[in-house]
Design a protein around this motif. Structure first.
Motif, mmCIF file in Angstrom:
data_model
loop_
_atom_site.group_PDB
_atom_site.id
_atom_site.type_symbol
_atom_site.label_atom_id
_atom_site.label_comp_id
_atom_site.label_asym_id
_atom_site.label_seq_id
_atom_site.Cartn_x
_atom_site.Cartn_y
_atom_site.Cartn_z
ATOM 1 N N TYR A 19 0.839 -1.200 0.000
ATOM 2 C CA TYR A 19 0.000 0.000 0.000
ATOM 3 C C TYR A 19 0.873 1.248 0.000
ATOM 4 O O TYR A 19 0.638 2.191 -0.772
ATOM 5 N N LEU A 20 1.890 1.308 0.846
ATOM 6 C CA LEU A 20 2.756 2.472 0.912
ATOM 7 C C LEU A 20 3.586 2.645 -0.356
ATOM 8 O O LEU A 20 3.830 3.766 -0.801
ATOM 9 N N ILE A 21 4.021 1.544 -0.950
ATOM 10 C CA ILE A 21 4.764 1.626 -2.208
ATOM 11 C C ILE A 21 3.861 2.180 -3.316
ATOM 12 O O ILE A 21 4.261 3.068 -4.076
ATOM 13 N N LEU A 23 1.166 4.030 -2.954
ATOM 14 C CA LEU A 23 0.868 5.418 -2.637
ATOM 15 C C LEU A 23 2.030 6.321 -3.029
ATOM 16 O O LEU A 23 1.828 7.397 -3.607
ATOM 17 N N SER A 24 3.252 5.904 -2.758
ATOM 18 C CA SER A 24 4.432 6.689 -3.121
ATOM 19 C C SER A 24 4.559 6.835 -4.636
ATOM 20 O O SER A 24 4.858 7.928 -5.137
ATOM 21 N N ILE A 25 4.326 5.760 -5.355
ATOM 22 C CA ILE A 25 4.381 5.820 -6.817
ATOM 23 C C ILE A 25 3.302 6.753 -7.345
ATOM 24 O O ILE A 25 3.537 7.550 -8.258
ATOM 25 N N VAL A 27 1.969 9.371 -5.829
ATOM 26 C CA VAL A 27 2.337 10.758 -5.546
ATOM 27 C C VAL A 27 3.393 11.243 -6.530
ATOM 28 O O VAL A 27 3.309 12.371 -7.035
ATOM 29 N N VAL A 28 4.368 10.418 -6.835
ATOM 30 C CA VAL A 28 5.426 10.816 -7.772
ATOM 31 C C VAL A 28 4.846 10.999 -9.176
ATOM 32 O O VAL A 28 5.170 11.974 -9.871
ATOM 33 N N TYR A 30 1.768 11.812 -9.932
ATOM 34 C CA TYR A 30 0.959 13.039 -9.900
ATOM 35 C C TYR A 30 1.843 14.280 -9.968
ATOM 36 O O TYR A 30 1.538 15.235 -10.687
#
Length: 57
Positions: A19-21, A23-25, A27-28, A30
């Motif tokens: 989930y965190l991976i 979410l990070s992808i 954000v990047v 976006y």
């Protein structure tokens, strides 16, 4: 009961990592999406208007 707890803890650790991976992808992607360039540039220009680059008294 402890076996169920261990299974749930293991699943939450694994799924939380993915989930965190993801979410990070997201954000990047976006932040670097070409369509957002105008929005980010206008936000950067609004922070400091021309002639207002001095510190507050």
């Amino acid at each position: 009961m402890m076996e169920l707890h261990d299974i749930l803890v293991g699943m939450s650790k694994s799924l939380g990592l993915f989930y965190l991976i993801a979410l990070s992808i997201g954000v990047v992607v976006y932040a670097y999406w070409p369509g957002n360039r105008k929005r980010f540039n206008s936000a950067a220009e609004q922070v400091v208007a021309e002639g207002e680059d001095k510190p507050c008294p």
